[in-house]
Motif scaffolding. Sequence first.
Motif, PDB file in Angstrom:
ATOM      1  N   LEU A 179       0.876  -1.164   0.000  1.00 53.28           N
ATOM      2  CA  LEU A 179       0.000   0.000   0.000  1.00 53.28           C
ATOM      3  C   LEU A 179       0.918   1.219   0.000  1.00 53.28           C
ATOM      4  O   LEU A 179       1.577   1.503   1.004  1.00 53.28           O
ATOM      5  N   MET A 180       1.009   1.893  -1.129  1.00 50.53           N
ATOM      6  CA  MET A 180       2.005   2.943  -1.299  1.00 50.53           C
ATOM      7  C   MET A 180       1.362   4.278  -1.622  1.00 50.53           C
ATOM      8  O   MET A 180       0.597   4.401  -2.581  1.00 50.53           O
ATOM      9  N   ARG A 181       1.679   5.276  -0.822  1.00 53.29           N
ATOM     10  CA  ARG A 181       1.254   6.638  -1.141  1.00 53.29           C
ATOM     11  C   ARG A 181       2.191   7.199  -2.204  1.00 53.29           C
ATOM     12  O   ARG A 181       3.403   7.060  -2.111  1.00 53.29           O
ATOM     13  N   SER A 182       1.598   7.846  -3.201  1.00 55.10           N
ATOM     14  CA  SER A 182       2.377   8.327  -4.334  1.00 55.10           C
ATOM     15  C   SER A 182       1.896   9.723  -4.714  1.00 55.10           C
ATOM     16  O   SER A 182       0.681   9.968  -4.804  1.00 55.10           O
ATOM     17  N   PRO A 183       2.816  10.677  -4.939  1.00 58.32           N
ATOM     18  CA  PRO A 183       2.396  12.046  -5.244  1.00 58.32           C
ATOM     19  C   PRO A 183       1.822  12.176  -6.642  1.00 58.32           C
ATOM     20  O   PRO A 183       2.203  11.452  -7.567  1.00 58.32           O
ATOM     21  N   ILE A 184       0.905  13.123  -6.796  1.00 59.27           N
ATOM     22  CA  ILE A 184       0.365  13.485  -8.104  1.00 59.27           C
ATOM     23  C   ILE A 184       0.456  14.997  -8.250  1.00 59.27           C
ATOM     24  O   ILE A 184       0.594  15.731  -7.263  1.00 59.27           O
ATOM     25  N   LEU A 185       0.436  15.465  -9.471  1.00 59.65           N
ATOM     26  CA  LEU A 185       0.418  16.898  -9.766  1.00 59.65           C
ATOM     27  C   LEU A 185       1.546  17.616  -9.014  1.00 59.65           C
ATOM     28  O   LEU A 185       2.679  17.196  -9.055  1.00 59.65           O
ATOM     29  N   MET A 186       1.210  18.702  -8.321  1.00 57.96           N
ATOM     30  CA  MET A 186       2.225  19.488  -7.632  1.00 57.96           C
ATOM     31  C   MET A 186       2.848  18.748  -6.454  1.00 57.96           C
ATOM     32  O   MET A 186       3.901  19.139  -5.949  1.00 57.96           O
ATOM     33  N   GLY A 187       2.210  17.676  -6.031  1.00 55.58           N
ATOM     34  CA  GLY A 187       2.774  16.879  -4.956  1.00 55.58           C
ATOM     35  C   GLY A 187       4.127  16.295  -5.307  1.00 55.58           C
ATOM     36  O   GLY A 187       4.925  15.968  -4.419  1.00 55.58           O
ATOM     37  N   ARG A 188       4.433  16.195  -6.598  1.00 51.88           N
ATOM     38  CA  ARG A 188       5.713  15.634  -7.020  1.00 51.88           C
ATOM     39  C   ARG A 188       6.881  16.578  -6.728  1.00 51.88           C
ATOM     40  O   ARG A 188       8.042  16.181  -6.831  1.00 51.88           O
ATOM     41  N   LEU A 189       6.572  17.833  -6.373  1.00 51.47           N
ATOM     42  CA  LEU A 189       7.623  18.744  -5.931  1.00 51.47           C
ATOM     43  C   LEU A 189       8.087  18.405  -4.516  1.00 51.47           C
ATOM     44  O   LEU A 189       9.211  18.717  -4.128  1.00 51.47           O
ATOM     45  N   PHE A 190       7.196  17.774  -3.732  1.00 52.24           N
ATOM     46  CA  PHE A 190       7.496  17.506  -2.328  1.00 52.24           C
ATOM     47  C   PHE A 190       7.876  16.052  -2.057  1.00 52.24           C
ATOM     48  O   PHE A 190       8.577  15.762  -1.091  1.00 52.24           O
ATOM     49  N   TYR A 191       7.370  15.138  -2.894  1.00 55.88           N
ATOM     50  CA  TYR A 191       7.561  13.709  -2.645  1.00 55.88           C
ATOM     51  C   TYR A 191       8.113  13.033  -3.886  1.00 55.88           C
ATOM     52  O   TYR A 191       7.821  13.428  -5.020  1.00 55.88           O
ATOM     53  N   GLU A 192       8.847  11.971  -3.658  1.00 54.31           N
ATOM     54  CA  GLU A 192       9.434  11.204  -4.756  1.00 54.31           C
ATOM     55  C   GLU A 192       8.355  10.412  -5.491  1.00 54.31           C
ATOM     56  O   GLU A 192       7.528   9.749  -4.865  1.00 54.31           O
ATOM     57  N   HIS A 193       8.392  10.472  -6.811  1.00 56.21           N
ATOM     58  CA  HIS A 193       7.404   9.769  -7.634  1.00 56.21           C
ATOM     59  C   HIS A 193       8.054   8.587  -8.340  1.00 56.21           C
ATOM     60  O   HIS A 193       9.146   8.690  -8.881  1.00 56.21           O
ATOM     61  N   VAL A 194       7.376   7.440  -8.282  1.00 55.74           N
ATOM     62  CA  VAL A 194       7.782   6.279  -9.075  1.00 55.74           C
ATOM     63  C   VAL A 194       6.543   5.736  -9.763  1.00 55.74           C
ATOM     64  O   VAL A 194       5.413   5.994  -9.343  1.00 55.74           O
ATOM     65  N   GLN A 195       6.744   5.002 -10.835  1.00 58.26           N
ATOM     66  CA  GLN A 195       5.646   4.326 -11.521  1.00 58.26           C
ATOM     67  C   GLN A 195       5.758   2.836 -11.224  1.00 58.26           C
ATOM     68  O   GLN A 195       6.455   2.104 -11.940  1.00 58.26           O
ATOM     69  N   PRO A 196       5.081   2.376 -10.180  1.00 61.01           N
ATOM     70  CA  PRO A 196       5.285   0.990  -9.750  1.00 61.01           C
ATOM     71  C   PRO A 196       4.856  -0.036 -10.776  1.00 61.01           C
ATOM     72  O   PRO A 196       5.401  -1.139 -10.823  1.00 61.01           O
ATOM     73  N   ASP A 197       3.881   0.318 -11.627  1.00 56.71           N
ATOM     74  CA  ASP A 197       3.445  -0.661 -12.616  1.00 56.71           C
ATOM     75  C   ASP A 197       4.489  -0.870 -13.711  1.00 56.71           C
ATOM     76  O   ASP A 197       4.388  -1.807 -14.503  1.00 56.71           O
ATOM     77  N   LEU A 198       5.508   0.009 -13.738  1.00 57.75           N
ATOM     78  CA  LEU A 198       6.597  -0.181 -14.682  1.00 57.75           C
ATOM     79  C   LEU A 198       7.783  -0.902 -14.048  1.00 57.75           C
ATOM     80  O   LEU A 198       8.741  -1.233 -14.728  1.00 57.75           O
ATOM     81  N   ARG A 199       7.716  -1.136 -12.719  1.00 57.50           N
ATOM     82  CA  ARG A 199       8.769  -1.911 -12.054  1.00 57.50           C
ATOM     83  C   ARG A 199       8.502  -3.395 -12.302  1.00 57.50           C
ATOM     84  O   ARG A 199       7.350  -3.849 -12.237  1.00 57.50           O
ATOM     85  N   PRO A 200       9.514  -4.184 -12.595  1.00 59.03           N
ATOM     86  CA  PRO A 200       9.289  -5.616 -12.880  1.00 59.03           C
ATOM     87  C   PRO A 200       8.614  -6.325 -11.715  1.00 59.03           C
ATOM     88  O   PRO A 200       9.027  -6.192 -10.566  1.00 59.03           O
ATOM     89  N   GLY A 201       7.557  -7.068 -12.027  1.00 58.76           N
ATOM     90  CA  GLY A 201       6.931  -7.920 -11.025  1.00 58.76           C
ATOM     91  C   GLY A 201       5.816  -7.301 -10.214  1.00 58.76           C
ATOM     92  O   GLY A 201       5.262  -7.961  -9.336  1.00 58.76           O
ATOM     93  N   TRP A 202       5.459  -6.031 -10.501  1.00 61.04           N
ATOM     94  CA  TRP A 202       4.402  -5.375  -9.716  1.00 61.04           C
ATOM     95  C   TRP A 202       3.194  -5.060 -10.576  1.00 61.04           C
ATOM     96  O   TRP A 202       3.321  -4.648 -11.728  1.00 61.04           O
ATOM     97  N   THR A 203       2.009  -5.226  -9.991  1.00 65.80           N
ATOM     98  CA  THR A 203       0.752  -4.891 -10.653  1.00 65.80           C
ATOM     99  C   THR A 203      -0.060  -3.994  -9.734  1.00 65.80           C
ATOM    100  O   THR A 203      -0.175  -4.277  -8.535  1.00 65.80           O
ATOM    101  N   VAL A 204      -0.601  -2.909 -10.275  1.00 68.08           N
ATOM    102  CA  VAL A 204      -1.485  -2.033  -9.500  1.00 68.08           C
ATOM    103  C   VAL A 204      -2.881  -2.644  -9.501  1.00 68.08           C
ATOM    104  O   VAL A 204      -3.487  -2.838 -10.551  1.00 68.08           O
ATOM    105  N   THR A 205      -3.401  -2.973  -8.308  1.00 64.72           N
ATOM    106  CA  THR A 205      -4.711  -3.624  -8.214  1.00 64.72           C
ATOM    107  C   THR A 205      -5.777  -2.733  -7.575  1.00 64.72           C
ATOM    108  O   THR A 205      -6.934  -3.129  -7.494  1.00 64.72           O
ATOM    109  N   GLY A 206      -5.391  -1.541  -7.105  1.00 64.43           N
ATOM    110  CA  GLY A 206      -6.368  -0.637  -6.508  1.00 64.43           C
ATOM    111  C   GLY A 206      -5.790   0.759  -6.350  1.00 64.43           C
ATOM    112  O   GLY A 206      -4.568   0.928  -6.264  1.00 64.43           O
TER     113      GLY A 206
END
Length: 211
Positions: free
Chosen positions: A165-192
């Motif tokens: 369960l990972m909190r991830s920044p969107i929009l201007m939040g990416r100025l304050f928090y690190e953003h990753v695209q987990p569905d592009l990391r090998p072996g991970w699927t976004v289910t919710g």
Amino acid sequence: MPEYRTVRAALSGHWAAHLRQEEAAASRRVLSDPLRTGLGDTSMLALEDYRGTTGELALLRRRPAVRAAVVGCGPYPETLVALQTSGLARRAVVGVDRHAETVALATAMADRFCAPEPHARIVCEDAAAVDYSGYDLVVVANGLVGKARLLDRIHRTAPIGVRVLMRSPILMGRLFYEHVQPDLRPGWTVTGRYLGTPLSETLLLERGEHA
């Protein structure tokens, strides 16, 4: 762009320090009140305009965890307390933070507000060095640095089917928090997904076979 990375690094560093100070002060205020029976309006989620943990934890309702880790739990461990008291972790909830003072405050808060069962504790460790083989749920705080490396670490050490369960920044939040695209990391699927704030969303990930 180098300029953007420089600005983002400065902003995120200042914001992380500010949040840690505010959370620590909130914990001390709560702990100094012997009559307080819940976390109430002091919520650090309110500071970031969260609507609360209810929507996030609803992503887990269909399949409660056995043992959960809350990584980057902070000195005001609201997510850990909510997870432990909701019954969504059946045996143990472990908070992880690398700052000793933070761990001391979080431990005092967990001792005060967590139920007798399941077991809850806070450990002083670097998230990147934790062995996640004993967990079937890992909650990742938004303010963590090195989220991509952390996902890779969880993937290497945790069992197949582990959820994150990972909190991830969107929009201007990416100025304050690190953003990753987990569905592009090998072996991970976004289910919710849950849109928690104007600056952040919460993603539920599930790990498949080792790559």
